[in-house]
Scaffold this motif. Structure first.
Motif, PDB file in Angstrom:
ATOM      1  N   ALA A  71       0.822  -1.213   0.000  1.00 14.52           N
ATOM      2  CA  ALA A  71       0.000   0.000   0.000  1.00 14.52           C
ATOM      3  C   ALA A  71       0.853   1.258   0.000  1.00 14.52           C
ATOM      4  O   ALA A  71       0.526   2.240  -0.681  1.00 14.52           O
ATOM      5  N   LEU A  72       1.945   1.262   0.755  1.00 18.23           N
ATOM      6  CA  LEU A  72       2.768   2.468   0.865  1.00 18.23           C
ATOM      7  C   LEU A  72       3.302   2.927  -0.485  1.00 18.23           C
ATOM      8  O   LEU A  72       3.522   4.123  -0.705  1.00 18.23           O
ATOM      9  N   HIS A  73       3.539   1.983  -1.376  1.00 17.83           N
ATOM     10  CA  HIS A  73       4.133   2.336  -2.673  1.00 17.83           C
ATOM     11  C   HIS A  73       3.081   2.630  -3.745  1.00 17.83           C
ATOM     12  O   HIS A  73       3.422   2.770  -4.919  1.00 17.83           O
ATOM     13  N   TYR A  74       1.833   2.746  -3.347  1.00 14.88           N
ATOM     14  CA  TYR A  74       0.800   3.052  -4.329  1.00 14.88           C
ATOM     15  C   TYR A  74       0.971   4.464  -4.872  1.00 14.88           C
ATOM     16  O   TYR A  74       1.041   5.444  -4.127  1.00 14.88           O
ATOM     17  N   ASP A  75       1.047   4.560  -6.170  1.00 13.21           N
ATOM     18  CA  ASP A  75       1.114   5.838  -6.871  1.00 13.21           C
ATOM     19  C   ASP A  75       0.260   5.686  -8.124  1.00 13.21           C
ATOM     20  O   ASP A  75       0.586   4.903  -9.016  1.00 13.21           O
ATOM     21  N   PRO A  76      -0.865   6.403  -8.212  1.00 10.86           N
ATOM     22  CA  PRO A  76      -1.751   6.227  -9.369  1.00 10.86           C
ATOM     23  C   PRO A  76      -1.091   6.543 -10.697  1.00 10.86           C
ATOM     24  O   PRO A  76      -1.592   6.145 -11.751  1.00 10.86           O
ATOM     25  N   ALA A  77       0.067   7.244 -10.660  1.00  9.02           N
ATOM     26  CA  ALA A  77       0.778   7.548 -11.905  1.00  9.02           C
ATOM     27  C   ALA A  77       1.614   6.373 -12.392  1.00  9.02           C
ATOM     28  O   ALA A  77       2.053   6.355 -13.549  1.00  9.02           O
ATOM     29  N   ASN A  78       1.865   5.398 -11.531  1.00 11.22           N
ATOM     30  CA  ASN A  78       2.668   4.235 -11.903  1.00 11.22           C
ATOM     31  C   ASN A  78       1.846   3.199 -12.651  1.00 11.22           C
ATOM     32  O   ASN A  78       0.628   3.086 -12.454  1.00 11.22           O
ATOM     33  N   SER A 363      11.996   6.890  -3.918  1.00 11.97           N
ATOM     34  CA  SER A 363      10.801   6.418  -3.211  1.00 11.97           C
ATOM     35  C   SER A 363      11.051   6.282  -1.718  1.00 11.97           C
ATOM     36  O   SER A 363      10.218   6.693  -0.899  1.00 11.97           O
ATOM     37  N   MET A 364      12.196   5.714  -1.345  1.00  9.24           N
ATOM     38  CA  MET A 364      12.470   5.499   0.076  1.00  9.24           C
ATOM     39  C   MET A 364      12.707   6.817   0.805  1.00  9.24           C
ATOM     40  O   MET A 364      12.306   6.980   1.960  1.00  9.24           O
ATOM     41  N   ARG A 365      13.351   7.760   0.151  1.00  6.84           N
ATOM     42  CA  ARG A 365      13.568   9.060   0.793  1.00  6.84           C
ATOM     43  C   ARG A 365      12.223   9.769   1.003  1.00  6.84           C
ATOM     44  O   ARG A 365      11.984  10.362   2.055  1.00  6.84           O
ATOM     45  N   ARG A 366      11.340   9.692   0.027  1.00  3.02           N
ATOM     46  CA  ARG A 366      10.025  10.328   0.165  1.00  3.02           C
ATOM     47  C   ARG A 366       9.214   9.676   1.284  1.00  3.02           C
ATOM     48  O   ARG A 366       8.645  10.371   2.139  1.00  3.02           O
ATOM     49  N   LEU A 367       9.152   8.331   1.289  1.00  2.00           N
ATOM     50  CA  LEU A 367       8.373   7.632   2.304  1.00  2.00           C
ATOM     51  C   LEU A 367       8.901   7.910   3.711  1.00  2.00           C
ATOM     52  O   LEU A 367       8.121   8.156   4.644  1.00  2.00           O
ATOM     53  N   THR A 368      10.216   7.889   3.863  1.00  4.17           N
ATOM     54  CA  THR A 368      10.803   8.080   5.185  1.00  4.17           C
ATOM     55  C   THR A 368      10.640   9.520   5.650  1.00  4.17           C
ATOM     56  O   THR A 368      10.315   9.777   6.821  1.00  4.17           O
ATOM     57  N   THR A 369      10.847  10.468   4.756  1.00  7.46           N
ATOM     58  CA  THR A 369      10.680  11.872   5.114  1.00  7.46           C
ATOM     59  C   THR A 369       9.240  12.155   5.534  1.00  7.46           C
ATOM     60  O   THR A 369       8.995  12.789   6.571  1.00  7.46           O
ATOM     61  N   ALA A 386       3.315   5.983   9.878  1.00  9.12           N
ATOM     62  CA  ALA A 386       3.325   5.180   8.655  1.00  9.12           C
ATOM     63  C   ALA A 386       2.037   4.380   8.508  1.00  9.12           C
ATOM     64  O   ALA A 386       1.512   4.219   7.399  1.00  9.12           O
ATOM     65  N   LEU A 387       1.514   3.867   9.609  1.00  6.85           N
ATOM     66  CA  LEU A 387       0.249   3.127   9.555  1.00  6.85           C
ATOM     67  C   LEU A 387      -0.905   4.024   9.107  1.00  6.85           C
ATOM     68  O   LEU A 387      -1.792   3.587   8.366  1.00  6.85           O
ATOM     69  N   ASP A 388      -0.883   5.280   9.531  1.00  6.45           N
ATOM     70  CA  ASP A 388      -1.900   6.222   9.070  1.00  6.45           C
ATOM     71  C   ASP A 388      -1.803   6.420   7.557  1.00  6.45           C
ATOM     72  O   ASP A 388      -2.830   6.483   6.859  1.00  6.45           O
ATOM     73  N   ALA A 389      -0.566   6.497   7.051  1.00  2.00           N
ATOM     74  CA  ALA A 389      -0.372   6.645   5.607  1.00  2.00           C
ATOM     75  C   ALA A 389      -0.857   5.400   4.863  1.00  2.00           C
ATOM     76  O   ALA A 389      -1.468   5.498   3.786  1.00  2.00           O
ATOM     77  N   VAL A 390      -0.601   4.233   5.441  1.00  2.00           N
ATOM     78  CA  VAL A 390      -1.091   2.988   4.847  1.00  2.00           C
ATOM     79  C   VAL A 390      -2.616   3.017   4.747  1.00  2.00           C
ATOM     80  O   VAL A 390      -3.191   2.666   3.712  1.00  2.00           O
ATOM     81  N   GLY A 391      -3.275   3.437   5.823  1.00  2.00           N
ATOM     82  CA  GLY A 391      -4.728   3.504   5.811  1.00  2.00           C
ATOM     83  C   GLY A 391      -5.260   4.395   4.703  1.00  2.00           C
ATOM     84  O   GLY A 391      -6.232   4.051   4.021  1.00  2.00           O
ATOM     85  N   ASP A 392      -4.611   5.539   4.504  1.00  2.00           N
ATOM     86  CA  ASP A 392      -5.035   6.447   3.437  1.00  2.00           C
ATOM     87  C   ASP A 392      -4.882   5.798   2.063  1.00  2.00           C
ATOM     88  O   ASP A 392      -5.781   5.906   1.208  1.00  2.00           O
ATOM     89  N   ARG A 393      -3.773   5.112   1.849  1.00  2.00           N
ATOM     90  CA  ARG A 393      -3.524   4.507   0.535  1.00  2.00           C
ATOM     91  C   ARG A 393      -4.445   3.310   0.291  1.00  2.00           C
ATOM     92  O   ARG A 393      -4.900   3.087  -0.833  1.00  2.00           O
ATOM     93  N   LEU A 394      -4.706   2.528   1.335  1.00  2.00           N
ATOM     94  CA  LEU A 394      -5.636   1.409   1.174  1.00  2.00           C
ATOM     95  C   LEU A 394      -7.021   1.914   0.790  1.00  2.00           C
ATOM     96  O   LEU A 394      -7.713   1.291  -0.029  1.00  2.00           O
ATOM     97  N   ALA A 395      -7.428   3.029   1.362  1.00  2.00           N
ATOM     98  CA  ALA A 395      -8.726   3.600   1.009  1.00  2.00           C
ATOM     99  C   ALA A 395      -8.749   4.015  -0.470  1.00  2.00           C
ATOM    100  O   ALA A 395      -9.754   3.819  -1.168  1.00  2.00           O
ATOM    101  N   GLU A 396      -7.640   4.570  -0.954  1.00  2.00           N
ATOM    102  CA  GLU A 396      -7.550   4.951  -2.367  1.00  2.00           C
ATOM    103  C   GLU A 396      -7.607   3.723  -3.265  1.00  2.00           C
ATOM    104  O   GLU A 396      -8.278   3.729  -4.310  1.00  2.00           O
ATOM    105  N   ILE A 397      -6.900   2.658  -2.864  1.00  2.00           N
ATOM    106  CA  ILE A 397      -6.902   1.429  -3.662  1.00  2.00           C
ATOM    107  C   ILE A 397      -8.293   0.808  -3.672  1.00  2.00           C
ATOM    108  O   ILE A 397      -8.789   0.366  -4.721  1.00  2.00           O
ATOM    109  N   ASP A 398      -8.951   0.782  -2.515  1.00  2.00           N
ATOM    110  CA  ASP A 398     -10.308   0.237  -2.440  1.00  2.00           C
ATOM    111  C   ASP A 398     -11.269   1.026  -3.333  1.00  2.00           C
ATOM    112  O   ASP A 398     -12.131   0.459  -4.010  1.00  2.00           O
ATOM    113  N   ALA A 399     -11.118   2.343  -3.311  1.00  2.00           N
ATOM    114  CA  ALA A 399     -12.002   3.183  -4.113  1.00  2.00           C
ATOM    115  C   ALA A 399     -11.813   2.924  -5.608  1.00  2.00           C
ATOM    116  O   ALA A 399     -12.762   2.997  -6.386  1.00  2.00           O
ATOM    117  N   ARG A 400     -10.583   2.586  -5.979  1.00  2.00           N
ATOM    118  CA  ARG A 400     -10.286   2.380  -7.401  1.00  2.00           C
ATOM    119  C   ARG A 400     -10.657   0.982  -7.874  1.00  2.00           C
ATOM    120  O   ARG A 400     -11.167   0.806  -8.990  1.00  2.00           O
TER     121      ARG A 400
END
Length: 418
Positions: A71-78, A363-369, A386-400
């Motif tokens: 989930a953390l690596h989700y990027d809709p542009a990829n 990617s790792m510098r962005r995620l860690t920062t 980080a878990l909060d960020a995971v939750g946000d991305r999972l919601a985006e993936i579910d929506a898509r």
């Protein structure tokens, strides 16, 4: 019993996994496990480990960690769309004479999952080349067959990944480097966050296999002195810095350090000495659950970068956080190997070592920062941020893509994941 048992668990606070498999080897009585924590587009990703003492709880926690990494690596542009999380484990030592035969029977038993829902690869105690050999002997195409229907051009994608796996970077295969490069970049970003110059920092790495060896290489190349390395036989110490490249190129296939190659100034210490060495970066890169509430008090580092999966117990992490130590959670710090596989397969990068390194570092510098800034802003641990960020991305993936409901059947305990 000799058949596999399929079930999911009643919830006791943490979300139950989508599916779990408990397998008992009809020959040796050894057990193996697959846990599918979550499916996205019908597929989940996560490695297979072989370790004496491996448990269902362990595999369940690892599978939940894979959901987070994806989930953390989700990027809709990829082109790469993250998969669900899964993990496999077999309760057998990789050094056991029966290990390879047990592996074969386990893979045969879970063949359906491998073909349709679970993509897997090497993990603790299992090398990718061994996994590939056994998969071929069983008449299967690869350990990632389940992802083929999601690819626009499966044949081209597989050639690209095969070409990437064949690349060598200064004597070490690229697939053995990308994960450690990600851990090193995450740790270096944490140093920058703390205002510690790379050239004045020291690092200690526990484990010198694919993840630990590569982490040590890229920390050293960034100017960090690697003053301690630990393997299954003990800890090697040199306050002036170890010759990481020399040791990397002379280690054995499972990460054993050649003691004849230590060089001037290096000494040997007991196996657990790595915990208490003076350093700024401590990298547990070997086993789970190795930092607990008691031994965390020995740690003098300012940053703990979790290259292994689940190395720090929750109460130990809380104690470290309370005394100002940054713990970079595993599902962030060691997530680059998984992401690199899929960036390459889906075509976000080519079979090119420079492209891979650039994508991993960025990617790792962005995620860690993002994680450390949110942690500081909200007054929470890096893991919570980080878990909060995971939750946000999972919601985006579910929506898509929609969400596959988790089954709930009776059976077992739910220890939950950290």
């Amino acid at each position: 019993m000799t058949a596999s048992t399929l079930s999911t668990l009643p919830s006791t606070g943490a979300a139950a996994p989508h599916l779990q498999v408990i397998w008992t080897d009809p020959v040796t009585g050894r057990q193996g496990f697959v846990v599918v924590d979550r499916l996205v587009r019908g597929v989940a990703s996560g490695g297979l480990r072989m370790r004496e003492g491996c448990t269902l709880d362990e595999v369940r926690g690892l599978a939940a960690g894979m959901t987070r990494k994806e989930a953390l690596h989700y990027d809709p542009a990829n082109r790469y769309v993250p998969l669900g999380g899964a993990k496999g484990g077999i309760d057998v030592s990789p050094h056991d004479p029966e290990a390879r035969a047990v592996l074969g029977r386990f893979l045969e038993a879970v063949r359906y999952l491998l073909r349709h829902h679970w993509t897997t690869g090497e993990d603790l105690g299992l090398r990718q080349d061994t996994l590939d050999e056994v998969i071929t002997e069983l008449g299967m195409d690869s350990s990632i067959e389940a992802i083929y229907p999601l690819l626009d051009d499966a044949a081209r994608a597989r050639r690209r990944l095969a070409d990437a796996f064949a690349l060598d970077v200064d004597g070490v295969a690229l697939p053995e480097l990308v994960g450690g490069l990600g851990v090193a970049e995450s740790a270096l970003t944490a140093l920058d966050h703390l205002g510690v110059p790379h050239g004045s920092a020291r690092a200690v790495v526990q484990g010198f296999g694919s993840m630990g060896g590569a982490t040590a290489r890229y920390l050293a190349r960034a100017g960090v002195r690697v003053v301690g390395l630990a393997d299954a036989h003990g800890t090697i110490v040199n306050p002036d810095g170890l010759d990481v490249e020399r040791l990397l190129l002379t280690r054995d296939p499972l990460g054993g350090i050649d003691r004849t190659q230590l060089g001037e100034g290096a000494t040997e210490a007991p196996g657990d000495a790595w915990l208490g060495l003076d350093c700024e970066i401590l990298v547990p890169a070997a086993v789970s659950y190795c930092i607990d509430a008691d031994n965390q008090s020995r740690i003098r580092a300012r940053v703990v970068a979790e290259a292994a999966n689940m190395p720090t117990l929750a109460d130990a992490e809380a104690a470290l956080h309370a005394r100002g130590v940054l713990v970079l959670p595993d599902f962030v710090a060691n997530s680059a190997t998984n992401a690199w596989w899929w960036w390459t397969l889906f075509g976000d990068i080519e079979a090119d070592a420079e492209q891979a390194a650039a994508k991993v570092r960025t990617s790792m510098r962005r995620l860690t920062t993002d994680m450390l800034e949110a942690s500081e802003r909200l007054g929470v641990t890096p893991r919570r941020a980080a878990l909060d960020a995971v939750g946000d991305r999972l919601a985006e993936i579910d929506a898509r893509f929609g969400r596959v409901p988790r089954q709930r059947l009776e059976g077992g305990d739910d220890a939950g994941a950290q």
